[in-house]
Design an enzyme around this catalytic site. Structure first.
Site: not given
Ligand SMILES: NC(=O)c1ccc[n+]([C@@H]2O[C@H](COP(=O)([O-])OP(=O)(O)OC[C@H]3O[C@@H](n4cnc5c(N)ncnc54)[C@H](OP(=O)(O)O)[C@@H]3O)[C@@H](O)[C@H]2O)c1
Length: 339
Positions: A12, A39, A99, A128, A158-159, A241
């Site tokens: 991700g 997957r 949290r 974030c 991207s968040g 952000h």
């Molecule tokens: N994006 C941000 O700025 C940000 C900031 C702070 C916190 N977060 C938090 O960080 C986490 C990830 O966010 P992201 O933005 O990186 O999301 P993302 O791009 O959608 O990536 C999600 C990741 O989680 C994996 N995943 C999803 N469901 C799963 C499952 N059931 N079992 C195992 N792996 C699973 C996906 O694997 P596949 O590729 O195989 O689907 C992918 O590697 C979330 O909890 C989000 O709230 C994000």
């Protein structure tokens, strides 16, 4: 000598940044376990000059690891993070799940690193938009006290994860070509638009993102009674952000006082020369690890009130970098021991 490190959600947006940041900061990784859904199992990631195969995130795949970075979803963290922690891993969780648990430290190392001392193998990394806010508020709180904080966010797509970025790009292409691309991730189109809606709506008309900003800020700054309120807005920016923050100090202060407090603060860069057009923007800070502050000014209508403009890369300091800094702080404190 190094650590066995698992990254749950390694495919991700945040997980990929965790890998980059671990590599850039030369975190001592002896064995990497990139994990995701079934997957993605069998795909590979490059790390430290070696190709590592992605595995499915299961309790078994987490056995024997020293550090487990969770960057998947709240459900995955809820199921697997306690299992990994009980098995001996130090879990650093990027989701919202733990949290506000009083037993779980919620840490931004340069703000409340001392909270790590009481961890029980599970540490939460904040939202974030909260991280960049508290990094900028902390030096002001320490010198002048804080009476009130009002935040309006301008949050990058991207968040919301990889699917949201794809949606933005598809909508932009469709718009340019005169087609319509129906939104799937967001309730309304995000391209050429602004949505006053981040995460789901909750009590009193606020969104969960807005409540996260309020509750997490109070917990990290150890100011349970601090008057904080927020409006969280999604804007069609890829990464970074921004926040317009109005605050009121307890003690008398000037703009120059605030500027010197911020300039001396760890992890803060002040970019504030409006005459020369110098202020931070998401495009400028993408890929950086610091929190950028500009547009410092006094509110002439209200005593001890000021405005700040705060910008940071949500995938770096807002997620991956903060998580890796937590691990670095634990290593510096001597735990866990290396193999
Ligand atoms: N994006 C941000 O700025 C940000 C900031 C702070 C916190 N977060 C938090 O960080 C986490 C990830 O966010 P992201 O933005 O990186 O999301 P993302 O791009 O959608 O990536 C999600 C990741 O989680 C994996 N995943 C999803 N469901 C799963 C499952 N059931 N079992 C195992 N792996 C699973 C996906 O694997 P596949 O590729 O195989 O689907 C992918 O590697 C979330 O909890 C989000 O709230 C994000």
């Amino acid at each position: 000598m190094g650590f066995r490190v698992a990254v749950v959600g390694a495919t991700g947006l945040v997980g990929q940044q965790v890998l980059r940041v671990l590599e850039e900061r030369r975190f001592p990784v002896e064995e990497l376990r990139p994990l995701a859904t079934s997957r993605s199992a069998g795909r590979t990631v490059e790390f430290g000059g070696t190709t590592w195969e992605v595995g499915e995130a299961t309790a078994g795949a987490l056995a024997g690891v020293d550090f487990a970075f969770f960057a998947a979803s709240g459900d995955v963290s809820k199921e697997l993070a306690p299992v990994a922690a009980r098995a001996g891993a130090v879990v650093i969780d990027k989701s919202n799940t733990f949290r506000m648990d009083p037993e779980v430290p919620l840490v931004v190392p340069e703000v409340n690193g001392h909270a790590l001392a009481r961890h029980r193998n599970l540490i939460a990394s904040p939202n974030c938009s909260t991280i960049q806010l508290v990094v900028a508020l902390k030096p002001i709180l320490d010198r002048f006290g804080l009476e009130q904080v009002v935040v309006s966010t301008y949050q990058a797509v991207s968040g919301t994860g990889a699917a949201a970025l794809d949606e933005l790009e598809a909508e932009v292409r469709a718009g340019v070509e005169g087609r319509v691309h129906g939104p799937q991730v967001y309730p309304q189109p995000i391209a050429f638009n602004v949505l006053p809606h981040c995460d789901r709506f909750e009590a009193e008309g606020y969104t969960l993102e807005e409540w996260k900003l309020v509750r997490e800020t109070r917990k990290i700054l150890e100011q349970p009674g601090l008057a904080v309120t927020a409006t969280a807005v999604r804007v069609p920016v890829r990464v970074g952000h921004s926040e317009a923050v109005w605050l009121r100090t307890r003690e008398e202060a000037t703009v120059d006082d605030l500027r010197s407090a911020l300039q001396a603060a760890p992890g803060v860069v002040v970019v504030d020369d409006p005459g020369a057009g110098a202020y931070p923007t998401p495009l400028q800070v993408a890929g950086r690890d610091e929190v950028y502050v500009g547009r410092l000014r006094h509110d002439p209508a209200v005593p001890r009130a000021f405005w700040l403009w705060i910008v940071a890369d949500n995938l770096r300091k807002g997620a991956a970098t903060n998580a890796v800094q937590i691990a670095e702080a634990l290593v510096a404190a001597g735990a866990p021991s290396r193999h």
